[in-house]
Structure formats: structure tokens, C-alpha cells
Scaffold this motif. Structure first.
Motif, mmCIF file in Angstrom:
data_model
loop_
_atom_site.group_PDB
_atom_site.id
_atom_site.type_symbol
_atom_site.label_atom_id
_atom_site.label_comp_id
_atom_site.label_asym_id
_atom_site.label_seq_id
_atom_site.Cartn_x
_atom_site.Cartn_y
_atom_site.Cartn_z
ATOM 1 N N GLN A 18 10.472 -22.191 55.274
ATOM 2 C CA GLN A 18 10.482 -23.012 56.478
ATOM 3 C C GLN A 18 11.431 -22.450 57.527
ATOM 4 N N ALA A 19 12.458 -21.729 57.085
ATOM 5 C CA ALA A 19 13.416 -21.130 58.005
ATOM 6 C C ALA A 19 12.916 -19.796 58.570
ATOM 7 N N GLY A 20 11.725 -19.369 58.134
ATOM 8 C CA GLY A 20 11.134 -18.165 58.695
ATOM 9 C C GLY A 20 11.264 -16.919 57.840
ATOM 10 N N PHE A 21 11.813 -17.047 56.641
ATOM 11 C CA PHE A 21 11.929 -15.895 55.756
ATOM 12 C C PHE A 21 10.650 -15.712 54.957
ATOM 13 N N SER A 22 10.367 -14.496 54.589
ATOM 14 C CA SER A 22 9.140 -14.223 53.848
ATOM 15 C C SER A 22 9.300 -14.630 52.387
ATOM 16 N N GLU B 168 11.282 -22.958 49.162
ATOM 17 C CA GLU B 168 10.485 -23.576 50.218
ATOM 18 C C GLU B 168 11.290 -23.697 51.512
ATOM 19 N N ALA B 169 12.577 -23.993 51.402
ATOM 20 C CA ALA B 169 13.428 -24.092 52.584
ATOM 21 C C ALA B 169 13.561 -22.733 53.267
ATOM 22 N N TYR C 24 2.051 -1.492 40.640
ATOM 23 C CA TYR C 24 3.451 -1.364 40.261
ATOM 24 C C TYR C 24 3.735 -1.804 38.826
ATOM 25 N N HIS C 25 2.719 -2.224 38.105
ATOM 26 C CA HIS C 25 2.950 -2.774 36.768
ATOM 27 C C HIS C 25 1.879 -2.301 35.797
ATOM 28 N N ALA C 26 2.205 -2.439 34.519
ATOM 29 C CA ALA C 26 1.270 -2.016 33.477
ATOM 30 C C ALA C 26 1.382 -2.962 32.284
ATOM 31 N N VAL C 27 0.441 -2.841 31.397
ATOM 32 C CA VAL C 27 0.451 -3.610 30.160
ATOM 33 C C VAL C 27 0.472 -2.639 28.983
ATOM 34 N N GLY C 28 0.874 -3.163 27.827
ATOM 35 C CA GLY C 28 0.861 -2.355 26.625
ATOM 36 C C GLY C 28 2.186 -1.733 26.258
ATOM 37 N N GLY C 29 3.189 -1.817 27.152
ATOM 38 C CA GLY C 29 4.500 -1.271 26.841
ATOM 39 C C GLY C 29 5.305 -2.211 25.957
ATOM 40 N N PRO C 30 6.446 -1.748 25.448
ATOM 41 C CA PRO C 30 7.217 -2.567 24.510
ATOM 42 C C PRO C 30 7.992 -3.717 25.138
ATOM 43 N N LEU C 31 8.364 -3.613 26.427
ATOM 44 C CA LEU C 31 9.209 -4.633 27.041
ATOM 45 C C LEU C 31 8.354 -5.686 27.724
ATOM 46 N N ASN C 32 8.422 -6.918 27.234
ATOM 47 C CA ASN C 32 7.603 -7.990 27.781
ATOM 48 C C ASN C 32 8.242 -8.578 29.036
ATOM 49 N N VAL C 33 7.453 -8.694 30.097
ATOM 50 C CA VAL C 33 7.913 -9.242 31.370
ATOM 51 C C VAL C 33 7.058 -10.460 31.690
ATOM 52 N N ALA C 34 7.716 -11.599 31.884
ATOM 53 C CA ALA C 34 6.993 -12.859 32.017
ATOM 54 C C ALA C 34 7.501 -13.651 33.208
ATOM 55 N N ASP C 35 6.657 -14.549 33.703
ATOM 56 C CA ASP C 35 7.105 -15.514 34.697
ATOM 57 C C ASP C 35 7.952 -16.584 34.013
ATOM 58 N N LEU C 36 8.764 -17.253 34.803
ATOM 59 C CA LEU C 36 9.573 -18.353 34.275
ATOM 60 C C LEU C 36 8.674 -19.451 33.723
ATOM 61 N N ARG C 37 9.035 -19.956 32.574
ATOM 62 C CA ARG C 37 8.254 -21.029 31.950
ATOM 63 C C ARG C 37 8.549 -22.383 32.591
ATOM 64 N N CYS C 38 9.743 -22.508 33.142
ATOM 65 C CA CYS C 38 10.150 -23.780 33.750
ATOM 66 C C CYS C 38 11.005 -23.476 34.974
ATOM 67 N N ILE C 39 10.660 -24.039 36.124
ATOM 68 C CA ILE C 39 11.395 -23.808 37.356
ATOM 69 C C ILE C 39 12.104 -25.091 37.769
ATOM 70 N N ASN C 40 13.390 -24.986 37.986
ATOM 71 C CA ASN C 40 14.193 -26.128 38.405
ATOM 72 C C ASN C 40 13.717 -26.623 39.776
ATOM 73 N N PRO C 41 13.569 -27.922 39.965
ATOM 74 C CA PRO C 41 13.147 -28.448 41.275
ATOM 75 C C PRO C 41 14.049 -28.003 42.418
ATOM 76 N N LEU C 42 15.337 -27.801 42.157
ATOM 77 C CA LEU C 42 16.238 -27.334 43.203
ATOM 78 C C LEU C 42 15.913 -25.896 43.594
ATOM 79 N N SER C 43 15.518 -25.092 42.621
ATOM 80 C CA SER C 43 15.117 -23.716 42.926
ATOM 81 C C SER C 43 13.847 -23.716 43.775
ATOM 82 N N GLN C 44 12.914 -24.575 43.421
ATOM 83 C CA GLN C 44 11.678 -24.687 44.189
ATOM 84 C C GLN C 44 11.977 -25.104 45.628
ATOM 85 N N ALA C 45 12.865 -26.073 45.787
ATOM 86 C CA ALA C 45 13.227 -26.544 47.125
ATOM 87 C C ALA C 45 13.924 -25.448 47.926
ATOM 88 N N PHE C 46 14.728 -24.656 47.254
ATOM 89 C CA PHE C 46 15.453 -23.568 47.924
ATOM 90 C C PHE C 46 14.476 -22.544 48.495
#
Length: 308
Positions: free
Chosen positions: A162-166, A158-159, A134-156
Motif C-alpha cells: 500500500q505504501a508503493g513498494f513492490s 500488505e502495508a 532459478y530453481h530445480a527439483v530433485g536435489g538434497p536440500l528441501n526448500v518450502a514455503d512457510l506452513r503458517c504465516i503470522n497475521p502481523l507478517s501478512q499485515a506488514f
């Protein structure tokens, strides 16, 4: 001023079109943008994007009163700058759902199914994770992972697990369902807007003219053919002629507004404001023999042919 193509609006669609069309050296392209250059530092600092709201970079739209929220009006920021809303949004990289594209195809629009548009998504992308189905390299638009993830986002996330969602590691992959972290259109910690990704590399081309602070207020017609654009620049107005096509990429609000100002739209509504109606079908709506159209994100780009 005479060009082959005139593009109104230097947002996500307009920047891409200007870049692609100007790849052909013999084609002369004019790109008009009502806003100014993307020079403000807040544009390029991801954390500062909200500082751009209700500034000169923002059209600062509001909705009409909404009956289901106690008739409140909602603030609707939209970019008024090179790059359009891609210069002031939250930079989340999210394609449409495959079922939406397949639905467009099934409505009678061949070439718009998910399998048809996926190669174009891949062509435009440089995926920092590397190439995949679904992805490629070499195109003009750069797509990156987040450089910093808020601990609350991480907890969300993970929760949710734990509630059974994928958990979904890629919302632009096989499915958009689940919980996870978005990827963003950033490069080396800076915003990678449509202006930065597509327009900036193309501006050195001699066949591309970019005019900022140029507010289009009318599409010019000869008979029922679009032949140019009138626009405000500085204290005066100017006109430019298109030998091939006028392409309207002014966003979900300003595109229909420009077309209506040009006499294209519901006849009764136009006549209420003394706007001459260009051409009507039986329903009072202008007919277009359009041979193609472009879609980028939420920005529909109407192409008005000037020939035949």
C-alpha cells in the motif's frame, strides 16, 4: 589414520563436501566436527531453534565492544553440532545477490559469477514449488514455503504494498528487492539442515568417516605442505593424515583461528603467542598455491594442497 581428504567442520560447507567427495567409492574421507551429533529434539523442531542458543550446540560467541552501540558486546550464536549453524538457524533460504557473485568474478575469480554458481544452487535444491529458471527439483536440500504465516507478517507485507513498494514472491529469483515471505529449508515440518539433507544420506558409505566431538587444534605440515590434522577427542589427542587435501570448513571465526594456531597468518601476531610461523611472503602472510576453494553461504572453506 590415513585418508585422502580430511574436512574440518561439519557445518553447511563441510557436510556438502563430505557428501560430494564420498560419492567416489575409492576416495576415503574423514569429517571432523567439534560439536556432538544433531540428536536434540529442538534442532528438528523449527519453532524451537532459539532454545539451542547458549547450549552445548552453540559456540556462544560475542563480538568485541562496538563503538557505535555504546560499546556493547553482541551475542553471536554459531552452531557447534553436526550441521553447524544450519542446525540452529532460522532456516531462511536466501542466496547471495547476483551482483555480489559478479563482483567476485570481476575481481579476478572466474567461475564465481552469478551465471556460474546458479547451476550449483539448482543442483543442490529441491524446490517444492517446482522447477523454474532459478530453481530445480530433485536435489538434497528441501526448500518450502512457510506452513503458517503470522497475521502481523501478512499485515506488514500488505502495508508495504500500500505504501508503493513492490511485492516479491521469490527472494531467490530475478531480484531480491521488495517485500514478501521467505522460503525455508524445511521438509514435512522439520528442519532440513545440511546434516539432514547432505550428510545423513551419505553416512552409510563405507568410505566416509564422521567423527563428532573432535576439536581440531592444528593443521600438520611437512615443510610448507599440509599433510594432516591434530584434534582433541575425549581425554586425548589424535592425528589423522591426508594424502590429498586438508579442507578447513570451520566457519568464519574458527577457520582463521585454526589456521593461525597452525602458523598461518600475520607473523607479528603469531609470534606474540609463540606460534611458529610456517611460511611468509613479504607482507608476513602465508602464501597458498590453492587450486580451488569452496564457498557455502557465509562459510569459506580454505583448501590446503599437499602436493606440488
Amino acid at each position: 589414520m590415513v585418508y585422502d581428504y580430511i574436512i574440518v567442520g561439519a557445518g553447511s560447507a563441510g557436510c556438502v563436501l563430505a557428501s560430494r567427495l564420498s560419492e567416489v567409492p575409492k576416495i576415503q574421507v574423514l569429517l571432523l566436527e567439534a560439536g556432538g551429533p544433531d540428536s536434540r529434539k529442538e534442532i528438528h523442531m523449527p519453532i524451537a531453534f532459539s532454545k539451542l542458543f547458549q547450549t552445548t550446540c552453540d559456540w556462544s560467541f560475542y563480538t568485541e565492544p562496538e563503538p557505535y552501540i555504546e560499546n556493547r558486546k553482541l551475542f553471536w550464536p554459531r552452531g557447534k553440532v553436526l550441521g553447524g549453524s544450519s542446525s540452529m538457524n532460522a532456516m531462511i533460504y536466501m542466496r547471495g545477490d547476483r551482483k555480489d557473485y559478479d563482483h567476485w568474478r570481476d575481481l579476478g575469480n572466474p567461475g564465481w559469477g552469478f551465471s556460474d554458481v546458479l547451476p550449483w544452487f539448482k543442483k543442490s535444491e529441491h524446490q517444492e514449488r517446482g522447477p523454474s529458471q532459478y530453481h530445480a527439483v530433485g536435489g538434497p536440500l528441501n526448500v518450502a514455503d512457510l506452513r503458517c504465516i503470522n497475521p502481523l507478517s501478512q499485515a506488514f507485507v500488505e502495508a508495504a504494498e500500500q505504501a508503493g513498494f513492490s511485492r516479491n514472491p521469490d527472494f531467490n529469483g530475478a531480484s531480491q528487492e521488495g517485500f514478501g515471505f521467505y522460503q525455508v529449508t524445511q521438509k514435512d515440518g522439520r528442519r532440513n539442515s545440511a546434516a539432514a539433507a547432505f550428510l545423513k544420506p551419505a553416512r552409510a558409505r563405507r568410505n566416509l568417516t564422521v567423527q563428532a566431538n573432535a576439536h581440531a587444534f592444528g593443521v600438520l605440515f611437512e615443510g610448507n605442505r599440509a599433510v594432516g590434522v591434530s584434534f582433541q577427542h575425549g581425554n586425548g589427542s589424535s592425528q589423522a593424515r591426508a594424502e590429498l587435501e586438508v579442507i578447513v570448513c570451520a566457519g568464519a571465526i574458527d577457520s582463521p583461528q585454526l589456521l593461525m594456531l597452525s602458523g598461518i597468518g600475520p607473523a607479528d601476531h603469531l609470534r606474540k603467542f609463540n606460534i611458529p610461523v610456517v611460511c611468509l611472503d613479504q607482507l608476513g602472510i602465508r602464501k597458498f598455491n590453492t587450486n580451488r576453494s569452496f564457498l557455502s553461504g557465509s562459510t569459506r572453506s580454505s583448501i590446503l594442497p599437499v602436493r606440488g
